[in-house]
Enzyme design. Sequence first.
Site, mmCIF file in Angstrom:
data_model
loop_
_atom_site.group_PDB
_atom_site.id
_atom_site.type_symbol
_atom_site.label_atom_id
_atom_site.label_comp_id
_atom_site.label_asym_id
_atom_site.label_seq_id
_atom_site.Cartn_x
_atom_site.Cartn_y
_atom_site.Cartn_z
ATOM 1 N N ASP A 130 7.100 6.813 15.809
ATOM 2 C CA ASP A 130 8.062 5.944 15.128
ATOM 3 C C ASP A 130 9.067 5.458 16.162
ATOM 4 O O ASP A 130 9.396 6.184 17.104
ATOM 5 C CB ASP A 130 8.794 6.705 14.017
ATOM 6 C CG ASP A 130 7.873 7.058 12.858
ATOM 7 O OD1 ASP A 130 6.965 6.268 12.552
ATOM 8 O OD2 ASP A 130 8.077 8.125 12.253
ATOM 9 N N ASP A 164 4.475 1.350 8.910
ATOM 10 C CA ASP A 164 5.320 1.637 7.747
ATOM 11 C C ASP A 164 5.856 0.352 7.127
ATOM 12 O O ASP A 164 5.966 0.235 5.906
ATOM 13 C CB ASP A 164 6.495 2.544 8.144
ATOM 14 C CG ASP A 164 6.042 3.895 8.667
ATOM 15 O OD1 ASP A 164 4.945 4.353 8.281
ATOM 16 O OD2 ASP A 164 6.793 4.495 9.459
#
Length: 191
Positions: A130, A164
């Site tokens: 991430d 995401d």
Amino acid sequence: MIDQISKIYIKTTFQLHEEVEVFSWFRILFVENEGMAWGAKIPGTYGKLFLTLFRLVAIVGIGYWLWDSARKNASNVLLVAIALIFAGAMGNIIDSVFYGILFEDSVRNVATFLPEEGGYGTLFHGKVVDMLSFPLYDSVLPSWIPIWGGKPFTFFDPVFNVADVAISTGVGLLLVFNKKAFPKKTENVAA
């Protein structure tokens, strides 16, 4: 492709928790997620393996839903939404399945791709990369606010990735354009 390119770039350029401030409200911050959204984990020795296998089953289901919807000439909104969800899920599954064997650990060093000594984990035990952080408000709350006043507070603290974003956009399309995505069938009534 954008998701994997950005993850590989971050993984091979940044050390874990390294951060670059693009704007005061946008940062590139390298973190690795061992579990689910917001770092939640399934406890136990086989928790990560169970999560990865569940993701693989889910991607097969989403892939079938996309294929079936295309076969039935579903609305473009539905097809785009499912395709975004599928692509995002696939991007995160690639990390979970392969990154443990493809990269070395990123703690206190920049990871190398295909290290001679082997990766930081095993197949099905990779960590999801991430890097997108949007701390829109990062300050101390005014002291007049009950309970939380005078304490540090960050609004929108989660760090996420392009996959995401794709999943969230797909789900958002289904919620906002629900009637277009799932139109009611009208019956022809003969007069």
